[in-house]
Design a protein around this motif. Structure first.
Motif, PDB file in Angstrom:
ATOM      1  N   VAL A  61       0.844  -1.201   0.000  1.00  0.00           N
ATOM      2  CA  VAL A  61       0.000   0.000   0.000  1.00  0.00           C
ATOM      3  C   VAL A  61       0.877   1.249   0.000  1.00  0.00           C
ATOM      4  O   VAL A  61       0.632   2.195  -0.766  1.00  0.00           O
ATOM      5  CB  VAL A  61      -0.944   0.001   1.231  1.00  0.00           C
TER       6      VAL A  61
ATOM      7  N   VAL B 107       0.746   3.783  -3.087  1.00  0.00           N
ATOM      8  CA  VAL B 107       0.075   5.082  -2.903  1.00  0.00           C
ATOM      9  C   VAL B 107       1.074   6.225  -2.735  1.00  0.00           C
ATOM     10  O   VAL B 107       0.868   7.313  -3.255  1.00  0.00           O
ATOM     11  CB  VAL B 107      -0.877   5.040  -1.681  1.00  0.00           C
TER      12      VAL B 107
ATOM     13  N   VAL C 296       1.561  15.197   1.352  1.00  0.00           N
ATOM     14  CA  VAL C 296       0.686  14.057   1.107  1.00  0.00           C
ATOM     15  C   VAL C 296      -0.746  14.607   1.002  1.00  0.00           C
ATOM     16  O   VAL C 296      -1.178  15.382   1.848  1.00  0.00           O
ATOM     17  CB  VAL C 296       0.776  13.038   2.263  1.00  0.00           C
ATOM     18  N   THR C 297      -1.444  14.238  -0.050  1.00  0.00           N
ATOM     19  CA  THR C 297      -2.784  14.798  -0.264  1.00  0.00           C
ATOM     20  C   THR C 297      -3.839  14.033   0.534  1.00  0.00           C
ATOM     21  O   THR C 297      -3.620  12.908   0.986  1.00  0.00           O
ATOM     22  CB  THR C 297      -3.175  14.725  -1.752  1.00  0.00           C
ATOM     23  N   ARG C 298      -4.996  14.693   0.653  1.00  0.00           N
ATOM     24  CA  ARG C 298      -6.145  14.061   1.302  1.00  0.00           C
ATOM     25  C   ARG C 298      -6.499  12.731   0.607  1.00  0.00           C
ATOM     26  O   ARG C 298      -6.824  11.753   1.258  1.00  0.00           O
ATOM     27  CB  ARG C 298      -7.334  15.028   1.231  1.00  0.00           C
TER      28      ARG C 298
ATOM     29  N   GLN D 210      -4.487  10.762  -1.095  1.00  0.00           N
ATOM     30  CA  GLN D 210      -3.483   9.725  -0.781  1.00  0.00           C
ATOM     31  C   GLN D 210      -3.712   9.151   0.621  1.00  0.00           C
ATOM     32  O   GLN D 210      -3.603   7.942   0.825  1.00  0.00           O
ATOM     33  CB  GLN D 210      -2.075  10.321  -0.867  1.00  0.00           C
ATOM     34  N   LYS D 211      -4.038  10.016   1.562  1.00  0.00           N
ATOM     35  CA  LYS D 211      -4.312   9.519   2.919  1.00  0.00           C
ATOM     36  C   LYS D 211      -5.526   8.584   2.902  1.00  0.00           C
ATOM     37  O   LYS D 211      -5.521   7.537   3.557  1.00  0.00           O
ATOM     38  CB  LYS D 211      -4.571  10.703   3.865  1.00  0.00           C
ATOM     39  N   ALA D 212      -6.553   8.970   2.157  1.00  0.00           N
ATOM     40  CA  ALA D 212      -7.734   8.107   2.059  1.00  0.00           C
ATOM     41  C   ALA D 212      -7.348   6.742   1.485  1.00  0.00           C
ATOM     42  O   ALA D 212      -7.830   5.698   1.948  1.00  0.00           O
ATOM     43  CB  ALA D 212      -8.796   8.777   1.182  1.00  0.00           C
ATOM     44  N   ALA D 213      -6.452   6.748   0.493  1.00  0.00           N
ATOM     45  CA  ALA D 213      -6.046   5.483  -0.136  1.00  0.00           C
ATOM     46  C   ALA D 213      -5.214   4.627   0.820  1.00  0.00           C
ATOM     47  O   ALA D 213      -5.323   3.389   0.826  1.00  0.00           O
ATOM     48  CB  ALA D 213      -5.269   5.763  -1.427  1.00  0.00           C
ATOM     49  N   VAL D 214      -4.376   5.282   1.636  1.00  0.00           N
ATOM     50  CA  VAL D 214      -3.595   4.539   2.630  1.00  0.00           C
ATOM     51  C   VAL D 214      -4.543   3.899   3.660  1.00  0.00           C
ATOM     52  O   VAL D 214      -4.406   2.714   4.006  1.00  0.00           O
ATOM     53  CB  VAL D 214      -2.577   5.474   3.335  1.00  0.00           C
ATOM     54  N   ILE D 215      -5.507   4.676   4.129  1.00  0.00           N
ATOM     55  CA  ILE D 215      -6.457   4.183   5.127  1.00  0.00           C
ATOM     56  C   ILE D 215      -7.264   3.014   4.564  1.00  0.00           C
ATOM     57  O   ILE D 215      -7.423   1.974   5.215  1.00  0.00           O
ATOM     58  CB  ILE D 215      -7.386   5.342   5.587  1.00  0.00           C
TER      59      ILE D 215
END
Lengths: 70, 70, 70, 70, 70, 70
Positions: A28, A32, E13-15, E17-22
């Motif tokens: 991941v 990402v 890090v964009t919003r 990208q954070k959503a994708a990591v989560i």
């Protein structure tokens, strides 16, 4: 250069499952965020059920109540 | 008032080595940041090799491959 | 493959001081535990004084009382 | 949605004491911050005395010296 | 009931990208360990480059030297 | 000698609320485990809503969906 700490309850997680968690989370971060796996650490902490609280009670008690339909 | 958490792999670290890590890190914080040792905590967590991932695999596997020249 | 997390209060710690903390702690782990610096991470978290409690009160209040001789 | 990690020394903390810590801390977060207990986690880590440093030495040694009046 | 803490360097890090990591990490825990996503927390900490050490130096310095072929 | 780390979402928690959290949690550890408040640390980390995931999505999105009856 990410560091990831995974806290889960201790309940017979196998070596193979841990390997899959490590591989999956690393993937991941590579996909990402374009991180380098060579400097990506994943550390898994296994926590006794009686040491993990949710909803103000211990996890084993929480599951018992849930199974009992509370 | 620092708190330091040291995560290392579990592999026969002795009581003396732990004492040296605690003393050494405390000294760094006193020397560089003028911290009071009386309120400096150092907590060492020892992590099983199979619970520590690097490069997407478990540490013991990682070392095996490295030793094999991969 | 150590990971070290250093929590300190946020109060104008300079870049040079952070560099010295990172170098000093890494040296301790290399010297005492023979760790490889290339896979040694040191992460410093700076915490606002009002977010750090000791003796049941916030750090800035704690220092005020101590300075006042309480 | 709070997450609380409690690090204490490992010294025969009972299941009942852990339950009281979990309930007590959850209550604080509900009362002060209006958090939902259903999504409040409390994780207790018990740390060996020789792995916890204070004042540059291990906790058991620290207590010995304190008891001896040092 | 897992809790995952992801520490990464702070660098835009964009919003999304954070959503994708989560989403990605949650999926790994559901797929491998059959965890309930409703009680799976992922917390991302972004760390300033000068607060993250590797190889005994700060990350920005580390990258400069690497880019320079050191 | 406990160390407690409280992770909450960042949303205008006041200085007074933080003081009450610190006092309340310290009291729990004194009452239940007979800990010395002088060596009890409580560190509060406030986390941006977009950095906290639950149920595979970011907290602000999670709340939006819940409010919408999803």
């Amino acid at each position: 250069m990410p560091y990831v700490n995974v806290k889960i309850t201790r309940e017979d997680v196998t070596r193979e499952q841990k390997a899959a968690v490590i591989e999956g989370i690393t993937d991941v971060l590579v996909r990402v965020l374009n991180k380098d796996p060579a400097t990506t650490f994943i550390v898994i902490d296994e926590v006794e059920l009686e040491n993990w609280g949710i909803a103000g009670i211990q996890t084993d008690e929480y599951r018992r109540r849930k199974a009992a339909g509370d």
